[in-house]
Design an enzyme around this catalytic site. Structure first.
Site, PDB file in Angstrom:
ATOM      1  N   ALA A 101       0.814  -1.214   0.000  1.00 21.68           N
ATOM      2  CA  ALA A 101       0.000   0.000   0.000  1.00 21.68           C
ATOM      3  C   ALA A 101       0.844   1.259   0.000  1.00 21.68           C
ATOM      4  CB  ALA A 101      -0.941   0.003   1.198  1.00 21.68           C
ATOM      5  N   HIS A 104      -1.237  -8.118   3.207  1.00 23.95           N
ATOM      6  CA  HIS A 104      -0.943  -8.668   4.535  1.00 23.95           C
ATOM      7  C   HIS A 104      -1.839  -8.135   5.642  1.00 23.95           C
ATOM      8  CE1 HIS A 104       1.455  -5.495   6.772  1.00 23.95           C
ATOM      9  NE2 HIS A 104       1.496  -4.991   5.548  1.00 23.95           N
ATOM     10  N   ASN A 123      -5.881   3.246  11.215  1.00 25.83           N
ATOM     11  CA  ASN A 123      -5.095   2.103  11.667  1.00 25.83           C
ATOM     12  C   ASN A 123      -4.781   2.125  13.152  1.00 25.83           C
ATOM     13  OD1 ASN A 123      -3.452   4.361  10.560  1.00 25.83           O
ATOM     14  ND2 ASN A 123      -1.758   3.209  11.451  1.00 25.83           N
ATOM     15  N   GLN A 183      -7.035  -0.848   6.005  1.00 24.78           N
ATOM     16  CA  GLN A 183      -7.669  -1.477   7.168  1.00 24.78           C
ATOM     17  C   GLN A 183      -9.129  -1.844   6.917  1.00 24.78           C
ATOM     18  OE1 GLN A 183      -6.029  -2.312   9.908  1.00 24.78           O
ATOM     19  NE2 GLN A 183      -4.114  -1.244   9.513  1.00 24.78           N
ATOM     20  N   THR A 219       9.027  -7.419 -12.515  1.00 20.99           N
ATOM     21  CA  THR A 219       8.450  -8.756 -12.659  1.00 20.99           C
ATOM     22  C   THR A 219       7.533  -9.079 -11.500  1.00 20.99           C
ATOM     23  OG1 THR A 219      10.417  -9.514 -13.842  1.00 20.99           O
ATOM     24  CG2 THR A 219       9.011 -11.209 -12.875  1.00 20.99           C
ATOM     25  N   CYS A 250       4.542   1.512  12.368  1.00 18.84           N
ATOM     26  CA  CYS A 250       5.455   2.388  11.626  1.00 18.84           C
ATOM     27  C   CYS A 250       6.016   3.498  12.505  1.00 18.84           C
ATOM     28  CB  CYS A 250       4.732   3.017  10.435  1.00 18.84           C
ATOM     29  SG  CYS A 250       4.034   1.808   9.305  1.00 18.84           S
TER      30      CYS A 250
END
Length: 363
Positions: A76, A191, A144, A172, A227, A309
């Site tokens: 994200a 995730h 979050n 979220q 890729t 974070c």
């Protein structure tokens, strides 16, 4: 979860769903298979890998509004940076409680940035005035840190009335709530919905022009070179499909867990709205609490003081400060994050341990 450890930090990340792991395994094969092929190659093995990527793209797109396309990214943070830095626009208006991936990207863009305040309930005023020349409004679906659900539908309407695009960080909320239908750009990551780390997506509404963000071989329709991993895509797709099918069941399960936690932690005050919130996020404060000591005393429980974070900076949470908490109140706060696989026994055990440890501190 192991009886020796209770995980209550689902806003930071979620465990990989068994269904997502099963979808990934065929694409993690060794040399005995051709499933490791590059999905951008034109031979048979490459086309098979490309087909798996496109199946996953459809599964992820099913979580999002119709009338748009999914661009796979590394997560994200990349998706939000691409949205903010590559969309033609004037000034940027974003809420005071946006994730750093939005807030810092907006500041780094060089555009004029307007910070939209939130009330003590942790909600943006849906009628807040945008500065003249605003070309992009960015407000997250679910915060979050405190779990408040923002009035994104109305904010998107008002952004369009002002001639601006609307960007929604739905990290979220994706797979948990109805998607923000009025958005022009939506960022999500695997995730946070029981998929693998290392992959996310930017959804772009049809007709919205964005510029390439990563230069290279021109993958993802020339918008994001590099890729793709069929394994990560497949895991993301399976997790998205599972989340969509379990949306109501997960909501009811988490609502029950939140009610159980509140029944035990009766002395604690909820940060943010009591009602306009995602039930899997319970942010609480208790006057006089020493969080580092609590974390040490409850070392067999994973919980946090807020965003992963921002942990370790020593500064009060920007989100808790924005809702009007004093620095000491912000430092007296904890975040409990419940998930699909969290049990009632785990919540009861953890909350009783947290309450007992707080009482040991004399608070």
């Amino acid at each position: 979860m192991s009886a020796q450890f209770i995980y209550l930090d689902h806003q930071a990340t979620t465990p990989l769903a068994p269904e997502a792991r099963a979808a990934m395994l065929p694409w993690l094969s060794g040399p005995e298979s051709i499933a490791f092929a590059n999905p951008h190659s034109m031979h048979k093995a490459g086309r098979a890998a490309a087909a798996a990527v496109e199946v996953a793209r459809e599964q992820v797109a099913a979580l999002l509004p119709k009338g748009g396309r999914v661009i796979f990214t590394s997560g994200a943070t990349e998706a939000l940076n691409q949205a903010i830095r590559s969309v033609p626009r004037g000034g940027i208006a974003c809420s005071a409680i946006e994730h750093s991936a939005v807030f810092n990207s907006a500041l780094a863009s060089g555009a004029a940035v307007q910070e939209l305040p939130v009330g003590a309930d942790g909600l943006v005023n849906p009628e807040a005035a945008f500065a003249d020349g605003t070309g992009l409004v960015a407000v997250m679906q679910v915060n979050n840190e405190i779990g408040t659900v923002q009035p994104v539908a109305r904010l998107a309407e008002r952004a369009h009335e002002a001639g601006a695009l609307f960007l929604c960080d739905a990290v979220q909320g994706a797979g948990k709530l109805t998607p923000p239908e009025g958005a022009d750009l939506i960022a999500i990551t695997a995730h946070k919905l029981y998929g693998p780390k290392g992959i996310g997506a930017l959804w772009v509404r049809d007709g919205v022009a964005i510029a390439p963000f990563v230069a290279g071989g021109g993958q993802e329709s020339g918008l994001r070179s590099g890729t793709l991993s069929p394994a990560l895509c497949a895991g993301f797709g399976a997790a998205a499909e599972l989340a969509k099918s379990r949306m109501e069941a997960d909501f009811q399960h988490l609502s029950g867990l939140a009610a159980l936690a509140r029944a035990i932690l009766t002395r604690w005050t909820v940060n943010g709205s009591e009602t306009a919130r995602w039930p899997g996020n319970l942010n609480l404060r208790l006057d006089g609490l020493n969080f580092p000591r609590l974390l040490s005393d409850c070392r067999k429980i994973a919980f946090s003081a807020g965003s992963a974070c921002g942990s370790g900076t020593g500064a009060p949470s920007r989100v808790l400060s924005a809702i009007g908490l004093e620095p000491h109140e912000a430092r007296n706060s904890i975040r409990l994050g419940f998930g699909r696989y969290t049990t009632r026994d785990e919540v009861e055990t953890a909350c009783r341990a947290i309450e007992a440890a707080a009482q040991e501190q004399g608070v």
